[in-house]
Design a protein around this motif. Structure first.
Motif, PDB file in Angstrom:
ATOM      1  N   GLN A  32       1.292   0.220  -6.023  1.00 39.49           N
ATOM      2  CA  GLN A  32       0.319   1.261  -6.362  1.00 39.49           C
ATOM      3  C   GLN A  32       0.614   1.888  -7.728  1.00 39.49           C
ATOM      4  O   GLN A  32      -0.296   2.295  -8.436  1.00 39.49           O
ATOM      5  N   ARG A  43      -4.120  11.670   8.036  1.00 42.27           N
ATOM      6  CA  ARG A  43      -3.666  11.122   9.302  1.00 42.27           C
ATOM      7  C   ARG A  43      -2.543  12.041   9.762  1.00 42.27           C
ATOM      8  O   ARG A  43      -1.816  12.581   8.922  1.00 42.27           O
ATOM      9  N   ILE A  63     -13.192  12.474  12.296  1.00 46.09           N
ATOM     10  CA  ILE A  63     -14.553  13.024  12.269  1.00 46.09           C
ATOM     11  C   ILE A  63     -15.468  11.977  11.646  1.00 46.09           C
ATOM     12  O   ILE A  63     -15.006  11.042  10.995  1.00 46.09           O
ATOM     13  N   ASP A  90       3.358   9.589  -0.571  1.00 43.65           N
ATOM     14  CA  ASP A  90       2.181   8.789  -0.244  1.00 43.65           C
ATOM     15  C   ASP A  90       2.084   7.647  -1.237  1.00 43.65           C
ATOM     16  O   ASP A  90       2.339   7.853  -2.431  1.00 43.65           O
ATOM     17  N   GLY A  91       1.728   6.455  -0.759  1.00 44.91           N
ATOM     18  CA  GLY A  91       1.592   5.316  -1.663  1.00 44.91           C
ATOM     19  C   GLY A  91       0.581   5.624  -2.745  1.00 44.91           C
ATOM     20  O   GLY A  91       0.868   5.573  -3.944  1.00 44.91           O
ATOM     21  N   MET A  92      -0.652   5.972  -2.317  1.00 47.14           N
ATOM     22  CA  MET A  92      -1.685   6.383  -3.260  1.00 47.14           C
ATOM     23  C   MET A  92      -2.235   7.727  -2.821  1.00 47.14           C
ATOM     24  O   MET A  92      -2.018   8.730  -3.428  1.00 47.14           O
ATOM     25  N   ASN A  93      -2.963   7.738  -1.708  1.00 43.67           N
ATOM     26  CA  ASN A  93      -3.729   8.835  -1.127  1.00 43.67           C
ATOM     27  C   ASN A  93      -5.174   8.769  -1.594  1.00 43.67           C
ATOM     28  O   ASN A  93      -5.508   9.086  -2.736  1.00 43.67           O
ATOM     29  N   LEU A  94      -6.014   8.325  -0.674  1.00 40.87           N
ATOM     30  CA  LEU A  94      -7.425   8.133  -0.997  1.00 40.87           C
ATOM     31  C   LEU A  94      -8.230   9.400  -0.803  1.00 40.87           C
ATOM     32  O   LEU A  94      -9.290   9.560  -1.401  1.00 40.87           O
ATOM     33  N   LYS A 141       2.622  13.211   5.451  1.00 42.39           N
ATOM     34  CA  LYS A 141       1.505  13.922   4.821  1.00 42.39           C
ATOM     35  C   LYS A 141       1.814  15.401   4.592  1.00 42.39           C
ATOM     36  O   LYS A 141       1.026  16.118   3.974  1.00 42.39           O
ATOM     37  N   GLU A 178     -11.614  10.554  -2.692  1.00 41.04           N
ATOM     38  CA  GLU A 178     -12.867  10.754  -1.966  1.00 41.04           C
ATOM     39  C   GLU A 178     -13.422  12.163  -2.239  1.00 41.04           C
ATOM     40  O   GLU A 178     -14.617  12.350  -2.435  1.00 41.04           O
ATOM     41  N   HIS A 195       0.826  -1.220   0.000  1.00 42.98           N
ATOM     42  CA  HIS A 195       0.000   0.000   0.000  1.00 42.98           C
ATOM     43  C   HIS A 195       0.854   1.261   0.000  1.00 42.98           C
ATOM     44  O   HIS A 195       0.385   2.325  -0.398  1.00 42.98           O
TER      45      HIS A 195
HETATM   46  P1  ADQ Z   1      -3.135   6.091   4.727  1.00 41.84           P
HETATM   47  O1  ADQ Z   1      -1.758   6.567   4.976  1.00 41.84           O
HETATM   48  O2  ADQ Z   1      -3.956   5.885   5.920  1.00 41.84           O
HETATM   49  O3  ADQ Z   1      -3.161   4.747   3.867  1.00 41.84           O
HETATM   50  P2  ADQ Z   1      -4.992   7.566   2.813  1.00 41.84           P
HETATM   51  O4  ADQ Z   1      -4.937   6.865   1.536  1.00 41.84           O
HETATM   52  O5  ADQ Z   1      -5.054   9.026   2.645  1.00 41.84           O
HETATM   53  O6  ADQ Z   1      -3.755   7.267   3.766  1.00 41.84           O
HETATM   54  O7  ADQ Z   1      -6.257   7.095   3.596  1.00 41.84           O
HETATM   55  C1  ADQ Z   1      -6.710   7.747   4.719  1.00 41.84           C
HETATM   56  C2  ADQ Z   1      -8.188   7.372   5.020  1.00 41.84           C
HETATM   57  O8  ADQ Z   1      -8.516   7.840   6.306  1.00 41.84           O
HETATM   58  C3  ADQ Z   1      -9.154   7.996   4.050  1.00 41.84           C
HETATM   59  O9  ADQ Z   1     -10.136   7.071   3.718  1.00 41.84           O
HETATM   60  C4  ADQ Z   1      -9.746   9.188   4.831  1.00 41.84           C
HETATM   61  O10 ADQ Z   1     -11.079   9.425   4.512  1.00 41.84           O
HETATM   62  C5  ADQ Z   1      -9.635   8.721   6.258  1.00 41.84           C
HETATM   63  N1  ADQ Z   1      -9.360   9.867   7.149  1.00 41.84           N
HETATM   64  C6  ADQ Z   1      -8.251  10.595   7.184  1.00 41.84           C
HETATM   65  N2  ADQ Z   1      -8.337  11.556   8.108  1.00 41.84           N
HETATM   66  C7  ADQ Z   1      -9.532  11.420   8.692  1.00 41.84           C
HETATM   67  C8  ADQ Z   1     -10.223  12.109   9.730  1.00 41.84           C
HETATM   68  N3  ADQ Z   1      -9.682  13.128  10.391  1.00 41.84           N
HETATM   69  N4  ADQ Z   1     -11.435  11.681  10.042  1.00 41.84           N
HETATM   70  C9  ADQ Z   1     -11.996  10.659   9.402  1.00 41.84           C
HETATM   71  N5  ADQ Z   1     -11.416   9.985   8.431  1.00 41.84           N
HETATM   72  C10 ADQ Z   1     -10.195  10.341   8.072  1.00 41.84           C
HETATM   73  C11 ADQ Z   1      -2.204   3.861   3.232  1.00 41.84           C
HETATM   74  C12 ADQ Z   1      -1.188   4.549   2.333  1.00 41.84           C
HETATM   75  C13 ADQ Z   1      -1.887   5.363   1.287  1.00 41.84           C
HETATM   76  C14 ADQ Z   1      -2.845   4.482   0.497  1.00 41.84           C
HETATM   77  C15 ADQ Z   1      -3.748   3.704   1.420  1.00 41.84           C
HETATM   78  C16 ADQ Z   1      -4.607   2.693   0.682  1.00 41.84           C
HETATM   79  O11 ADQ Z   1      -0.333   5.362   3.100  1.00 41.84           O
HETATM   80  O12 ADQ Z   1      -0.969   5.966   0.417  1.00 41.84           O
HETATM   81  O13 ADQ Z   1      -3.647   5.293  -0.339  1.00 41.84           O
HETATM   82  O14 ADQ Z   1      -2.992   3.004   2.386  1.00 41.84           O
HETATM   83  O15 ADQ Z   1      -3.836   1.825  -0.054  1.00 41.84           O
END
Ligand code: ADQ
Length: 747
Positions: free
Chosen positions: A213, A290, A367, A389-393, A295, A397, A182
């Protein structure tokens, strides 16, 4: 580490119609202890959204750590875990507290995470970390093996479990095993910093499919393989000889409907209305992360400060809503980051804030989904600028939740998402000046242009969703596991008792032995492969038997063979892949065929010299019948590229001649076509007339020619695990020497 129902035939592919076993560091549920009461808390991340439907469909299992290692023997806690296994098909790997800590907070998050995100300076050395990482991976493996049934497919997730594919492969040779990373796979220059780099690479290679990714991550992995363990690969495959590992870029997506459904919900609509009321005269810049140093939150805040400094007209007209969910709070660097962000937010609000306007609204907690969706929907700008970041969802979203606002996606070029989101406004987050400028001009773009960009992004986010991702991964995995079947025509492991019986019963025996890689391990420097005295004694004993003709058939020069083995009079020496030989009891060497002139070397040498000049570390070796260009010490990719170029250049030049240019291990060799070990083997078999017992052993491509020409009844033995035409194989030179010892002992 095997169970009655885990037995499976090596290399036999299994149907992907069985169950899916997902393995990740964490289960999608968490054990919580509040005021002495144990309870389970569900976490619904993106991975759970993707995995749950497939797991349900296939009656599959999810294996992972339950998020807590305290009070393991507590009956209430145990009851929850037992219920999960029965009712939810979630299998907990109950790591002991010290393993859990040193593995997860230690090695995984203080070595691998910072390094893979290009922050080597944030690595914390931890003497227990690696041992705990190994131990934890083994515990995951044990649990997986206990639960595995023939026909199951295993999908391993992420950097915490990089050793698991090889551990599983050893325990379950026939299982389809896939691995998805990931996070980014870093450049080989960064990856090589980790002391256990070779072990990690070998661990991954246990899988049938390794997916990343992005293509950049895949290319970094390939270059690490080449530079660290010397393995070449193609863009889609690493050929290990006995089997292949498929490699692919399979970018993860989101479940867009989950977001559009939420957009209809009353609770979300209430949040949207509140945001509209509160920020009616401002543009909302939104950041959701996160709380992790990868980030780029401090960098973003500094850039925002610069924006407010350089564009006073935006003061009071924009607001940055920074949502940051705390994570890994037990790791020191995260605590430092928390303080840094607090300070920066305070400084900016202190410097620019007014009674009516707070420039940064900082929310440091997770939240609710409706609240998050409302923010995505109402944002004018999504400010998604991770340093890596690997991807960044979050970027995806945001796109899925934008409707009438035609918002702007400001995206870091260091997020994996940048590779597929070309319509975003991409920036280098380290460059505050340009990021500010791009943001200002993005705010000025026409609604039409913004709508057009967003439409293209939305289409892609909807198409490449998380379900397409998992389907593509599993389809590739199934294909890869099936390909393993085409590798089943491998040499069988040699049965020592059977061959020794055959040897003892024969009256005329021919033994053709390659040297480097067959009787001694392959040495990095050719002159380092001096034969140990025991080997020479063994050869003396074998040649002393009048029923034997023992020939050393090597690519080496006659001078090398003469120097090392010249004193064993009974040994037949064949040098330069069969060009010249010294028969037993003779002192003279003679070509095995009438030799044409060596004049061609004068023409080929300048071409080689040209390549030596271009390739630092490479050199020319002139043999009696061949010219060799060695590039072992040159930069690997460059050497391979030049070797290909040299061969194609020589092919044209030598087309009408009896000469051929061939590639070997880090060499290009030009020699007459007739010189090959097959011709030498035929000649010796004819001269000696042995048909009782013919034996040939070798480890590389040149030995394959000999295996090819010998009769079906011959004992042809490949040393190593690569593909071969030999009928049998042994693992390494030690085993081969052991076999020769048994020949000499006659039992
Ligand atoms: P993460 O480093 O956790 O994942 P990301 O892809 O941005 O990073 O996912 C974060 C998730 O947490 C999102 O679904 C977001 O909606 C949720 N989130 C973040 N902050 C939040 C908050 N304050 N309240 C509620 N929800 C929150 C790892 C890799 C990424 C890769 C993913 C999936 O680091 O690069 O995209 O895995 O493979």
């Amino acid at each position: 580490m095997s169970t009655p129902d885990s037995e499976s035939e090596p290399n036999k592919p299994q149907s992907a119609t069985g169950r899916l076993i997902a393995i990740s560091n964490r289960l999608p549920v968490k054990l919580q202890n509040s005021a002495g009461v144990w309870r389970a808390e569900v976490s619904t991340g993106g991975l759970a959204t993707a995995m749950n439907p497939i797991l349900k469909r296939s009656d599959g299992l999810w294996i992972g750590w339950p998020g807590s290692s305290t009070d393991i023997g507590n009956p209430a806690r145990q009851k929850i875990i037992a219920d999960w296994a029965v009712n939810e098909r979630l299998i907990a790997v109950d790591l002991p507290p010290d393993v859990a800590r040193n593995f997860y907070e230690g090695y995984a998050n203080q070595i691998l995470w910072p390094l893979f995100h290009y922050f080597p300076s944030r690595m914390a050395s931890d003497p227990q970390g690696w041992a705990a990482y190994v131990a934890a991976n083994k515990m995951f493996c044990d649990v997986a093996v206990r639960n595995y049934r023939d026909g199951d497919t295993i999908w391993v997730h992420d950097y915490q479990l990089m050793l698991l594919p090889a551990l599983l492969r050893e325990a379950l040779p026939g299982a389809p095993i896939g691995f998805f990373l990931h996070i980014p796979f870093p450049s080989s220059e960064v990856f090589r910093i980790v002391p256990e780099r070779a072990e990690l690479l070998e661990g991954l290679l246990g899988a049938d499919l390794l997916a990343f990714q992005t293509y950049s991550h895949l290319q970094h992995f390939r270059s690490s393989l080449l530079r660290i363990v010397g393995r070449e690969s193609r863009i889609d495959q690493v050929d290990l000889g006995a089997r292949a590992v498929r490699i692919a870029a399979v970018p993860i997506g989101i479940a867009p409907e989950a977001f559009s459904d939420l957009l209809q919900k009353r609770e979300t609509l209430d949040h949207i209305a509140a945001l509209q009321r509160r920020h009616s005269d401002r543009r909302i810049l939104l950041a959701v992360d996160r709380l992790d140093y990868s980030k780029g939150i401090p960098d973003r805040l500094r850039t925002y400060r610069r924006l407010l400094e350089s564009a006073p007209e935006l003061r009071g007209k924009v607001v940055l809503i920074q949502v940051a969910v705390p994570s890994r709070e037990k790791v020191f660097t995260y605590e430092a980051l928390r303080r840094q962000v607090n300070e920066l937010v305070g400084e900016i609000n202190g410097q620019f804030g007014t009674e009516e306007w707070t420039p940064v609204l900082y929310i440091r907690r997770g939240i609710s989904r409706p609240q998050l969706v409302a923010l995505y929907n109402q944002a004018d700008v999504a400010w998604v600028t991770p340093l890596r970041d690997g991807m960044n969802l979050v970027s995806k979203e945001f796109v899925a939740c934008q409707k009438e606002k035609n918002g702007i996606l400001l995206l870091s070029e260091f997020a994996g998402a940048a590779e597929e989101m070309g319509e975003a406004f991409q920036v280098n987050p380290y460059d505050e000046g340009r990021t500010t400028a791009v943001l200002r001009s993005a705010l000025e773009t026409s609604p039409e242009e913004r709508a057009e960009r967003l439409r293209a992004l939305r289409e892609r986010v909807e198409r490449n969703n998380v379900f397409a991702w998992s389907e593509r991964f599993l389809a590739l995995l199934q294909q890869a596991a099936e390909t393993r079947a085409s590798y089943s025509d491998q040499p069988a492991p040699l049965d020592f008792d059977a061959i020794v019986r055959s040897y003892c019963g024969a009256n005329r025996r021919l033994l053709l032995l390659d040297y480097d890689g067959t009787l001694v391990p392959f040495a990095n420097r050719p002159e380092g492969a001096v034969p140990p005295p025991q080997l020479k004694t063994l050869l003396v004993r074998l040649t002393a038997d009048p029923r034997n003709l023992v020939a050393l058939v090597s690519g080496r020069s006659r001078a090398d063979l003469e120097q090392w083995f010249g004193d064993i009079a009974g040994l037949c020496l064949v040098a330069e892949h069969g060009a010249i030989a010294r028969y037993p009891a003779q002192t003279d060497w003679a070509p095995l065929r009438l030799v044409s002139s060596r004049d061609w070397m004068k023409r080929v040498r300048p071409v080689f010299e040209h390549f030596v000049n271009r390739t630092p570390g490479s050199f020319i070796e002139e043999k009696e019948y061949a010219l060799v260009w060695h590039y072992r010490l040159s930069a690997p990719e460059f050497g391979e590229w030049l070797a290909r170029e040299l061969v194609s250049m020589l092919e044209g030049m030598l087309a009408e001649t009896e000469l051929r240019a061939v590639r070997g291990r880090k060499i290009v060799e030009v020699k007459p076509l007739w010189i090959q070990k097959g011709a030498a083997a035929e000649r010796l078999a004819r001269d000696y007339g042995a048909d009782d017992f013919q034996f040939a052993a070798g480890d590389d491509r040149t030995d394959e020619d000999a295996f090819e020409v010998l009769p079906e009844s011959a004992w042809t033995v490949h040393v190593g695990s690569e593909r071969s035409r030999a009928r049998f194989s042994v693992s390494d030179p030690d085993r081969m020497v052991e076999l020769l010892g048994r020949f000499a002992d006659g039992r």
